[in-house]
Design an enzyme around this catalytic site. Structure first.
Site, PDB file in Angstrom:
ATOM      1  N   TYR A  19       0.854  -1.185   0.000  1.00 27.22           N
ATOM      2  CA  TYR A  19       0.000   0.000   0.000  1.00 27.22           C
ATOM      3  C   TYR A  19       0.891   1.236   0.000  1.00 27.22           C
ATOM      4  O   TYR A  19       1.563   1.525   0.983  1.00 27.22           O
ATOM      5  CB  TYR A  19      -0.900  -0.032   1.234  1.00 27.22           C
ATOM      6  N   LYS A  70      -1.496  -1.318  -4.037  1.00 25.22           N
ATOM      7  CA  LYS A  70      -2.567  -0.316  -3.987  1.00 25.22           C
ATOM      8  C   LYS A  70      -1.883   1.039  -4.065  1.00 25.22           C
ATOM      9  O   LYS A  70      -1.178   1.442  -3.137  1.00 25.22           O
ATOM     10  CB  LYS A  70      -3.364  -0.443  -2.692  1.00 25.22           C
TER      11      LYS A  70
END
Length: 323
Positions: A164, A193
């Site tokens: 992330y 992400k």
């Protein structure tokens, strides 16, 4: 048709035929978490205790309205305010509700490498489908430090790991070459992400990373532009409210119906922005409360929207729903 729209259609056609179809049809993904991953809110009652019944109901609703996977106890789920006992019970609740109809992904990130490793090991013991691990925040590691951090996490478990990258919250940005290095070295680092508006970085990741590595947009409003560059889908907040519409947008795009996808993006765009007019997940919880699905309560240091803020938010969302 405007010049910008013509350019968009041509660009999408090129990428669809040359890259998206190649990856999506002829090549297997390293790990298939689907197209729409909802970062689920954690419902609280008026005492700000977790409402597990509402969590179960919300999980079932999400998977029946476009979500392929549910992310548990992330930032949208107010993970930083949950105890380990609450995380365990919440995860158990979501897994029971989903009943193998969707993937369950657990937030297992930390700015301490030791803690991130322990969290990943705990998630593996609890038999989640994958973990999300954030780039370490606040202590601002170098690219070499990021490599050491994610190497330790990847070597500690067999679980699929989704990196992330969110520079706005962490204070540092993982560079595309760092992502590519980790993706090449570790087969269980399966996706990223990417919550950053740098489109060149997306292009560099797609070019440098293995073909079976997946890029997800971490911002609802950037999902379609990122897909034009090779991203697969989104880790979403708006899918709590517009999950079916977002799934439709992705399917239209991947089937070559680019104008239909663009029109859906234009329709939802005001909602995407309205849901981030206050710190996440405050607006989306207010929106869900407006629909009678959860209460609006958030844990401190977050605060609920004012009546004026709610009125402005609901006006936008109701208008989008009617269009």
């Amino acid at each position: 048709m405007s010049k910008n729209l013509i350019f968009f259609v041509i660009l999408n056609s090129l990428f669809y035929n040359k890259h998206i179809r190649e990856r999506g049809v002829f090549m297997a993904f390293r790990y298939d978490a689907g197209e729409v991953i909802t970062a689920m809110v954690t419902p609280f009652n008026e005492k700000r205790e977790i409402d597990y019944n509402r969590a179960e109901e919300l999980s079932k609703y999400l998977i029946s309205h476009g979500s392929d996977a549910i992310l548990v106890a992330g930032t949208t789920g107010e993970g930083p305010t949950l105890t380990h006992e609450e995380e365990f019970e919440l995860l158990s609740t979501v897994k029971r509700a989903v009943a193998n109809k969707a993937k369950v992904i657990m937030n297992a990130g930390s700015n301490s490498t030791q803690t991130a490793v322990m969290a990943a090991k705990w998630a593996q013991k609890e038999e989640v489908d994958a973990v999300l691990s954030v780039v370490p925040y606040y202590n601002k590691p170098s690219q070499e430090g990021m490599i050491e951090h994610f190497s330790a996490v990847a070597e500690s478990v067999d679980l699929p790991i989704i990196i992330y990258n969110i520079p706005g919250r962490t204070g540092v940005n993982m560079k595309p070459e760092t992502v590519a290095y980790l993706a090449e070295k570790y087969q269980n680092i399966v996706a990223i992400k990417q919550s950053c508006s740098d489109m060149d970085a997306i292009s560099e990741m797609i070019l440098q990373c293995p073909d079976d590595f997946t890029v997800y947009s971490g911002d609802d409003s950037l999902m379609l532009p990122m897909m034009a560059l090779g991203a697969r889908g989104v880790v979403s907040v708006a899918s709590h409210i517009f999950g079916s519409e977002m799934k439709s947008m992705i399917r239209n795009y991947k089937s070559g119906e680019f104008l239909a996808a663009l029109n859906m993006h234009k329709k939802l765009y005001p909602a995407f922005k309205a849901l981030f007019t206050a710190p996440n997940p405050v607006p989306v919880k207010a929106a869900l409360a407006h629909l009678g699905m959860v209460e609006e309560f958030v844990r401190r240091p977050l605060v609920e929207l004012s009546d004026k803020q709610k009125s402005e938010l609901f006006k936008v969302l109701d208008k989008v729903k009617k269009n």
